[in-house]
Design a protein around this motif. Structure first.
Motif, short mmCIF file in Angstrom:
data_model
loop_
_atom_site.label_atom_id
_atom_site.label_comp_id
_atom_site.label_asym_id
_atom_site.label_seq_id
_atom_site.Cartn_x
_atom_site.Cartn_y
_atom_site.Cartn_z
N GLY A 98 0.79 -1.22 0.00
CA GLY A 98 0.00 0.00 0.00
C GLY A 98 0.82 1.28 0.00
O GLY A 98 0.29 2.36 0.28
N ILE A 99 2.10 1.18 -0.34
CA ILE A 99 2.94 2.37 -0.43
C ILE A 99 2.56 3.15 -1.69
O ILE A 99 2.56 2.59 -2.79
CB ILE A 99 4.43 1.99 -0.46
N ASN A 100 2.23 4.42 -1.54
CA ASN A 100 1.79 5.19 -2.71
C ASN A 100 2.81 6.23 -3.18
O ASN A 100 2.59 6.88 -4.21
CB ASN A 100 0.44 5.87 -2.44
N THR A 101 3.92 6.38 -2.44
CA THR A 101 4.91 7.40 -2.77
C THR A 101 6.31 6.91 -2.45
O THR A 101 6.50 6.23 -1.43
CB THR A 101 4.64 8.70 -1.96
N VAL A 102 7.27 7.25 -3.30
CA VAL A 102 8.67 7.03 -2.96
C VAL A 102 9.44 8.33 -3.15
O VAL A 102 9.11 9.15 -4.01
CB VAL A 102 9.34 5.91 -3.79
N ARG A 103 10.43 8.52 -2.32
CA ARG A 103 11.37 9.64 -2.43
C ARG A 103 12.69 9.05 -2.91
O ARG A 103 13.23 8.14 -2.28
CB ARG A 103 11.52 10.33 -1.08
N ILE A 104 13.19 9.54 -4.04
CA ILE A 104 14.40 8.97 -4.64
C ILE A 104 15.56 9.93 -4.45
O ILE A 104 15.61 10.99 -5.09
CB ILE A 104 14.20 8.67 -6.13
N PRO A 105 16.51 9.60 -3.58
CA PRO A 105 17.71 10.42 -3.43
C PRO A 105 18.58 10.36 -4.69
O PRO A 105 18.87 9.27 -5.19
CB PRO A 105 18.43 9.79 -2.23
N LEU A 106 18.98 11.53 -5.18
CA LEU A 106 19.80 11.62 -6.38
C LEU A 106 21.02 12.49 -6.11
O LEU A 106 20.97 13.45 -5.34
CB LEU A 106 18.99 12.23 -7.53
N GLY A 107 22.12 12.15 -6.80
CA GLY A 107 23.29 12.99 -6.78
C GLY A 107 23.33 13.88 -8.01
O GLY A 107 22.74 13.56 -9.04
N TYR A 108 24.04 14.99 -7.91
CA TYR A 108 24.13 15.88 -9.07
C TYR A 108 24.77 15.20 -10.25
O TYR A 108 24.52 15.54 -11.41
CB TYR A 108 24.88 17.17 -8.70
N TRP A 109 25.61 14.18 -9.98
CA TRP A 109 26.35 13.50 -11.05
C TRP A 109 25.47 12.63 -11.93
O TRP A 109 25.94 12.12 -12.94
CB TRP A 109 27.48 12.67 -10.45
N ILE A 110 24.19 12.49 -11.59
CA ILE A 110 23.30 11.75 -12.50
C ILE A 110 23.13 12.54 -13.80
O ILE A 110 22.81 11.96 -14.84
CB ILE A 110 21.95 11.45 -11.83
#
Length: 469
Positions: A98-110
């Protein structure tokens, strides 16, 4: 702690243009996927060539250090990690829970062209895995926050989550602010135009900057430029942004011309010299990413999507006179509140103190007084400063969920940890469900009355704290 309350700017247009934010967020962080934190998966990190030490700046304990140590095949080492740490099986599991949201940590190097390869060392190829992962999440109906977790120059000292463990903090400079704005322009372009990014509703400007506001010069102006950059790029590519119209239909051949015209007329005041410079630098990078993703841009998509919700750490994160990020708002904006109880100072290190503290918090009232709404708890855990029993952790999960659901919702840190990790019991959502601390339905509770015995007449308002390992 004294907080300064600047006058809030008037919104430029109605919040009815806000992105489709879930009515209540029940989420998890996808930590250690595209910004790897070795403490979450120590065995895999060792197999990749990494090391462990008490001071992460003194050994191979960050992406920067691993890339510097293995320049010839670092991309292959990380590609294997990216393809196995977050998979379709994980997406299915999140959907089932039932998880409806994820927070995706990103680096500037992407955004690879932002990296100065002579002095900065990071793996290449992450953008393909992000785009593929977003497609899986989109198909599962799970919404996404893209979090700029690791900033150019690093935003806080000696933390694995910045991608480079160093005490030489250089983010708070015009050069690195500019690079972060260019990153923002690129991610806005992708979010509004790439079909796999349809589930993205928010972009976060800076994860956990230094907490002492006196050490973050220019952050207030950067926050305003961040919002201007998002809105200016949306306007440039044909998103229906109230108050900003450049006329005509954008396409791949006329973006530069449209930007030059916008720089002259400066519609809505968003196309400042700083923002125009960031947008100019983003254009060749967009070509690079289009090639990397084998993507033919459909500019018609821009007119079909809602505005991005800009996102900041709330004012409580900093001390020593922080500026209020609400002053930067132009259209839909939200705020990120982090609360990690295992850091000394939040509550006394015993079960009763923890439960009394969380059950009497008035974070909602406090942040409403600063105009920092809507907000969500973007990082929280079951971690403690004491040896916690299973019975306590079941109460601890319920109590935090109850209080944090008074806001726009919550996002647990983390979705999983490496099997066998000593931290998994209190930092892994999957493990917490397995052990019965979390209910399989995130809207439900083992004991919905868990806070009743702990409520007092004394509300709790204080500072948020970051994690340290």
């Amino acid at each position: 702690m004294q907080l300064l309350i600047p006058l809030l700017s008037l919104l430029a247009f109605s919040t009815t243009t806000a992105a489709d934010v879930p009515s209540k967020i029940y989420g998890v962080n996808l930590g250690s996927w595209l910004v790897l934190e070795p403490w979450m998966l120590p065995n895999e990190w060792k197999s990749m060539g990494g090391q462990s030490c008490s001071d992460c700046s003194k050994c191979i304990a960050s992406e920067f250090a691993l890339a510097a140590a293995f320049p010839n095949d670092v991309d292959q080492r990380f590609a294997k990690h990216w393809s196995t740490w977050f998979t379709e099986h994980d997406v299915d599991h999140l959907q089932q829970l039932g998880i409806n949201t994820v927070r995706i940590p990103l680096g500037y190097w992407i955004v690879e062209p932002l990296v100065n390869r002579e002095t900065e060392h990071y793996p290449r190829g992450g953008i393909k895995f992000l785009t593929s992962g977003l497609d899986m999440l989109r198909k599962a109906g799970i919404r996404v926050i893209l979090d700029h977790h690791a900033l150019p120059g690093v935003q806080v000292a000696d933390q694995m989550f910045t991608g480079h463990c160093t005490n030489n903090v250089q983010f708070f400079t015009s050069y690195n602010y500019g690079r972060a704005l260019t990153w923002t322009a690129v991610m806005t372009f992708l979010t509004q135009l790439h079909p796999n990014y349809e589930s993205v509703f928010s972009i976060e400007a800076v994860n956990e900057p230094q907490m002492d506001a006196e050490k973050t010069p220019g952050l207030d102006e950067f926050e305003k430029d961040f919002v201007r950059t998002v809105r200016a790029m949306e306007c440039l590519i044909g998103v229906n942004v109230p108050g900003c119209s450049l006329g005509g239909t954008p396409d791949a051949t006329n973006l530069s011309k449209r930007l030059r015209e916008a720089a002259k007329t400066n519609p809505s005041g968003w196309f400042t010299s700083t923002v125009v410079k960031a947008l100019e630098k983003s254009l060749p990078m967009l070509k690079f990413i289009e090639h990397e993703l084998n993507w033919v841009v459909n500019f018609n998509a821009g007119g079909q999507r809602p505005l991005i919700t800009t996102n900041f750490m709330d004012i409580i994160w900093q001390f020593n006179g922080p500026t209020n990020p609400a002053a930067a708002a132009i259209g839909p904006q939200a705020y990120d509140h982090h609360l990690i109880y295992s850091i000394a100072g939040v509550a006394l290190p015993n079960p009763t103190s923890y439960l009394q503290d969380v059950c009497n918090r008035e974070d909602v009232q406090q942040l409403e007084s600063f105009g920092n709404t809507p907000f969500w708890y973007g990082e929280w855990t079951l971690s403690t400063q004491f040896s916690a029993t299973d019975d306590f952790l079941k109460k601890w999960a319920d109590a935090q969920k109850l209080k944090y659901s008074e806001s726009a919702g919550w996002i647990f840190l983390n979705f999983k940890l490496e099997a066998g990790s000593p931290f998994a019991r209190q930092w892994s959502y999957f493990e917490g469900v397995k052990l019965g601390f979390f209910t399989k339905d995130p809207t439900q509770f083992n004991d919905p009355n868990v806070c009743v015995p702990y409520r007092t007449s004394t509300p709790k308002r204080d500072h948020a704290f970051r994690r340290d390992h």
